[in-house]
Design an enzyme around this catalytic site. Structure first.
Site, PDB file in Angstrom:
ATOM      1  N   CYS A   1       5.321   3.659   9.701  1.00  0.00           N
ATOM      2  CA  CYS A   1       6.064   3.166   8.534  1.00  0.00           C
ATOM      3  C   CYS A   1       7.454   3.762   8.361  1.00  0.00           C
ATOM      4  CB  CYS A   1       5.249   3.423   7.260  1.00  0.00           C
ATOM      5  SG  CYS A   1       3.785   2.389   7.132  1.00  0.00           S
TER       6      CYS A   1
ATOM      7  N   GLU B   1       0.853  -1.198   0.000  1.00  0.00           N
ATOM      8  CA  GLU B   1       0.000   0.000   0.000  1.00  0.00           C
ATOM      9  C   GLU B   1       0.886   1.244   0.000  1.00  0.00           C
ATOM     10  OE1 GLU B   1       0.078   2.098   2.694  1.00  0.00           O
ATOM     11  OE2 GLU B   1       1.306   0.817   3.968  1.00  0.00           O
TER      12      GLU B   1
ATOM     13  N   LYS C   1       8.484  -0.532  -2.042  1.00  0.00           N
ATOM     14  CA  LYS C   1       7.777   0.030  -0.893  1.00  0.00           C
ATOM     15  C   LYS C   1       8.764   0.585   0.136  1.00  0.00           C
ATOM     16  CE  LYS C   1       4.701   0.926   2.246  1.00  0.00           C
ATOM     17  NZ  LYS C   1       3.901   2.148   2.166  1.00  0.00           N
TER      18      LYS C   1
END
Length: 493
Positions: free
Chosen positions: A276, A161, A220
């Protein structure tokens, strides 16, 4: 081509919940079930009060829930019935053993893989949604291969994501890109195309990028590392601005107009947070060290070091401005989430600033419009943050910003909530001790400096010299600490 009619998502957190809610909204013919071992969280998803705050999320959930969107603790049945399973569980940084403080802890990923293979028969697509280290898909595949059964065919994909908390629904409905990585075999590409078909319900084909699995996983990590790097870069310039009389906002505007640089993520602040950025950069550092790339590892470690330095520097300015002591002084902390428009407090700079001030004996009165009292207490009670009785002695959770500021020596803005621009600062100034200080760690009051100084406030902000009564001070004596460090005492219940 494989047609996906039923989706199961393991993990009902900040990624799994919003992502699958939008998929259900955009694909009414697909049944989407989000499962989690946390019964209280699932109950919240099934209630009017969702477990996370995200603009627009409640409307999306309520439009689909009970129709083709379901939240359940019945994990095994959801896996058995699904054509596609998303793995969207937490991958925290290890706090013990090999790689502690940097490597990702994949125990939840492994547990999911074992549960999936145990409850699967026939053909199924298993997709990593969590941020994982490179070659995690290979680890999942090895577990599948070691526990295979007759007629079992599990294909592993990577579909990271790229949403940002606070704009997650907007990002999911109109993504910059959708990245899908899979094996370069006919079976792997068949699975990739099946997942592409789900996203093509609302995402233009040209925005759907397909790669091999390893490229997807590394993309990512690299994306988050680059974003964190930009924040640390502009924060390093903010320290220079405070010492020279330059304004970091003006500098950021000037360099951001260069099309080669762009203006995104050039907002100086007290530091980045969230679940993150720090985790992924540290994971990248560990990966580089494991691959014997020490120079590359040191380069990315500096991004984290600069973020830590910015927080310590800001806390030092607060202490220095308040006559070099905050012991027994009331300080209002406005904002506890790591950014506005979310209730997420993971790695929030507010936690670090609060820790530094508590260590100096300050009494903190904390207000945040979306973070529950219980969450603030849990975060500040972390073994690495406070001693056993510090929170009960030094922390009060306020019901509104005016209560937090009543009788305070200073107010510290740690989250850029829009409401902080609209406060009645004359009312606040009247009830604060004098001289009254504002420490704007997010530069939300930039347009109000003259007005606030007229009222009588002394202003300290990031990357700009506002108060003329003192020279900005950049000491280094506040010791480093990290929420990723192994605790030296047992966590509290």
């Amino acid at each position: 081509m494989v047609e996906i009619k039923k989706i199961c998502c393991i993990g009902a957190g900040y990624v799994g919940g919003p992502t699958c809610s939008v998929i259900a909204r955009m694909c009414p013919e697909i049944r989407v079930t989000v499962v989690d071992v946390n019964e209280a969280r699932i109950n919240a998803w099934n209630s009017p009060t969702l477990p996370i705050y995200e603009p627009g999320l409640k409307e999306v959930v309520e439009s689909c829930r009970g129709k083709n969107l379901f939240f359940s603790t019945n994990i095994d049945d959801a896996i058995r019935e699904a054509d596609l399973v998303f793995i969207s569980v937490n991958t925290p940084t290890k706090t013990y053993g090999m790689g502690k403080g940097r490597a990702a802890d994949l125990k939840y990923i492994e547990a999911c893989a074992r549960r999936i293979v145990q409850n699967s028969n026939g053909y199924k697509i298993v997709t990593e949604k969590s941020t994982v280290p490179v070659r995690a898909a290979e680890s999942i595949r090895r577990i599948f291969d070691a526990n295979t059964k007759p007629n079992l065919n599990l294909q592993v994909l990577s579909n990271p994501e790229f949403l940002a908390e606070g704009t997650a629904i907007k990002d999911l409905k109109n993504p910059d890109r959708v990245l899908i990585g899979g094996d370069e075999t006919p079976e792997g590409q068949r699975a990739v195309q099946a997942l592409c078909a789900v996203y093509e319900h609302w995402v233009p084909k040209e925005k759907i990028l397909t790669t091999n699995t390893w490229s997807s996983e590394l993309s990512k990590l690299a994306a988050n590392a680059f974003l964190a790097q930009r924040i640390s870069s502009i924060n390093s310039i903010s320290a220079l601005c405070e010492s020279t009389g330059a304004d970091v906002e003006e500098v950021a505007t000037a360099i951001g107009m260069d099309q080669r640089i762009g203006n995104k993520f050039l907002k100086a602040s007290v530091g980045f947070g969230g679940g993150c950025f720090q985790k992924d950069v540290l994971n990248l550092v560990y990966l580089c060290e494991a691959l014997n790339l020490p120079e590359v590892a040191r380069y990315w470690q500096q991004v984290i070091d600069m973020n830590d330095y910015q927080r310590r520097r800001f806390a030092s300015r607060i202490i220095d401005s308040l006559f070099n002591t905050v012991t027994d002084k009331k300080i209002a902390i406005l904002g506890f989430a790591f950014k506005k428009d979310t209730g997420d407090t993971r790695e929030s700079s507010s936690i670090y600033i609060s820790k530094y001030l508590m260590d100096e004996g300050a009494h903190l009165h904390i207000y945040d419009p979306k973070v529950p009292r219980e969450q603030i207490v849990v975060d500040l009670s972390h073994p690495g943050v406070s001693a056993d009785d510090q929170v009960s002695r030094l922390v009060t959770i306020s019901k509104d910003p005016y209560e937090a500021c009543d009788g305070a020596h200073a107010l510290v803005i740690c989250t850029e909530w829009d409401m902080f621009k609209e406060l009645d600062y004359e009312r606040i100034h009247k009830r604060m001790l004098k001289p009254a200080f504002i420490f704007d760690g997010r530069r939300v009051l930039d347009g109000l400096h003259n007005e606030l100084q007229t009222i009588g406030f002394q202003i300290e902000t990031i990357g700009k010299k506002v108060s003329s009564k003192r020279i900005p001070y950049t000491p280094g004596e506040i010791p480093k600490f990290s929420l990723q460090d192994p605790p030296n005492k047992k966590p509290k219940v």
